[in-house]
Design an enzyme around this catalytic site. Structure first.
Site, PDB file in Angstrom:
ATOM      1  N   GLY A  79      38.772  13.922  16.578  1.00 22.94           N
ATOM      2  CA  GLY A  79      39.630  13.701  15.480  1.00 22.94           C
ATOM      3  C   GLY A  79      38.885  14.817  14.402  1.00 22.94           C
ATOM      4  CD  GLU A  80      34.883  15.604  12.688  1.00 23.98           C
ATOM      5  OE1 GLU A  80      34.006  16.440  12.710  1.00 23.98           O
ATOM      6  OE2 GLU A  80      34.411  14.387  12.539  1.00 23.98           O
ATOM      7  CB  ALA A  81      41.540  18.410  11.265  1.00 22.30           C
TER       8      ALA A  81
END
EC number: 2.4.2.21
Length: 342
Positions: free
Chosen positions: A307-309
């Site tokens: 996650g977290e780009a």
């Protein structure tokens, strides 16, 4: 380029989705016209050539540029965490936001490596959404406010925007959104997230199924699915996708949660995600199935599920490569090289 209109209800958002600007076909055509003239066999750069045309179409310019890529990570907390669906407690969301701000996370290193600006937005972390196994996660007003926030975060000077999230419990919300939109069974959409397995994973799947059962009557369209099952960070992602479209900024979507968050848009307007690319396919099992439903072919497959780009920013390297080749290569005429027709 369109200004960001004011919104106060789901009806306002539905109206925007029905009047979204389309691609610049002329800009894409100019890219397509230049490609065969470059010193390479036709089509030999494969999907890089397609990325150049896609960028031109949605940046509304030819040639496209990747000089100001930006990343937005939205963080939110979910009431369903109280049901024990995650391996980590809700306070980890705030701790990770602090880590982002201090430069200690993977996304910080990736953004620095690829020259991507990073902005982290904490979405009312002290006020988790309601537990969606007992009723809607948000009111319409709460959901609209989060969407409005996301619409106004994207900068019009961005060449591309990478979208990601952080939120303990949000893989549970993502699985529930997918189940509500596409059916099937809860277990097929539910993955380990932060690391649950065995009985804990079965418990998580049951929470997903219960959430969809409890809210079924209220989920009349994609926005209602988002309201009932999503989180503030997921609603902000929806807003960012809409805002980017209105500002002619292409989008790279990160993993399962990010993609599930914006899937309700396509349920309302079939072309709403055309300016978005799936940056990668994650190891979260529901992501591949979701990309199939959205007809999105991922740019990368690295087995990531952070996650977290992180996957979105990693894919910026491909965009930079595509634009560099398209704009920097010599044509056959420039280089004095005979093309295949000579």
């Amino acid at each position: 380029m369109s200004a960001i209109p004011s919104i106060s209800s789901f009806d306002d958002i539905r109206q925007i989705l029905n009047t979204l600007p389309g691609p610049d076909k002329a800009a894409a055509a100019l890219c397509a016209e230049r490609e065969p003239q470059l010193t390479k066999p036709a089509g030999s750069l494969g999907r890089l050539e397609q990325l150049t045309s896609w960028l031109a179409a949605w940046q509304h310019r030819a040639p496209p540029q990747i000089e100001r890529p930006n990343c937005h990570v939205f963080a939110g907390n979910h009431g369903v965490v109280a049901k024990g669906v995650s391996a980590f407690p809700a306070e980890v969301t705030r701790q990770m936001v602090l880590n982002f701000e201090n430069g200690g996370a993977a996304i910080n290193q990736l953004c620095e490596t690829f020259g991507v600006g990073l902005c982290v937005e904490a979405m009312d972390l002290d006020n988790p959404t309601n537990d969606f196994t007992e009723g809607p996660a948000m009111s319409e007003r709460e959901c609209v406010e989060a969407i409005w926030f996301g619409m106004n975060v994207v900068e019009e000077t961005s060449d591309v925007v990478c979208l990601g999230e952080m939120g303990i419990g949000n893989t549970t919300a993502a699985a529930a959104i997918c189940l509500a939109l596409y059916g099937g069974n809860a277990a097929s959409w539910t993955g380990p997230g932060t690391g649950v397995s065995g009985p804990a994973l079965a418990h998580k799947a049951e929470a997903v199924a219960q959430g969809v059962r409890v809210n079924k009557a209220a989920m009349s369209d994609g926005l209602e699915v988002l309201r009932c099952l999503g989180g503030r960070e997921m609603a902000a992602l929806v807003g960012a996708v809409i805002g980017a479209r209105l500002l002619n900024v292409p989008v790279l979507l990160d993993g399962f949660v990010c993609t599930a968050a914006v899937a309700p848009l396509r349920a309302i307007a079939g072309t709403a995600l055309d300016h978005c690319k799936a940056a990668h396919v994650s190891a979260e099992p529901g992501h591949k199935a979701l990309l199939g439903k959205l007809e999105k072919k991922p740019l990368l497959d690295q087995g990531m599920r952070l996650g977290e780009a992180s996957g979105a920013v990693l894919a910026v390297a491909l965009l930079k490569a595509a634009v560099a080749c398209h704009t920097g290569m010599a044509t056959f005429a420039d280089a004095g090289v005979s093309d295949k027709g000579a």
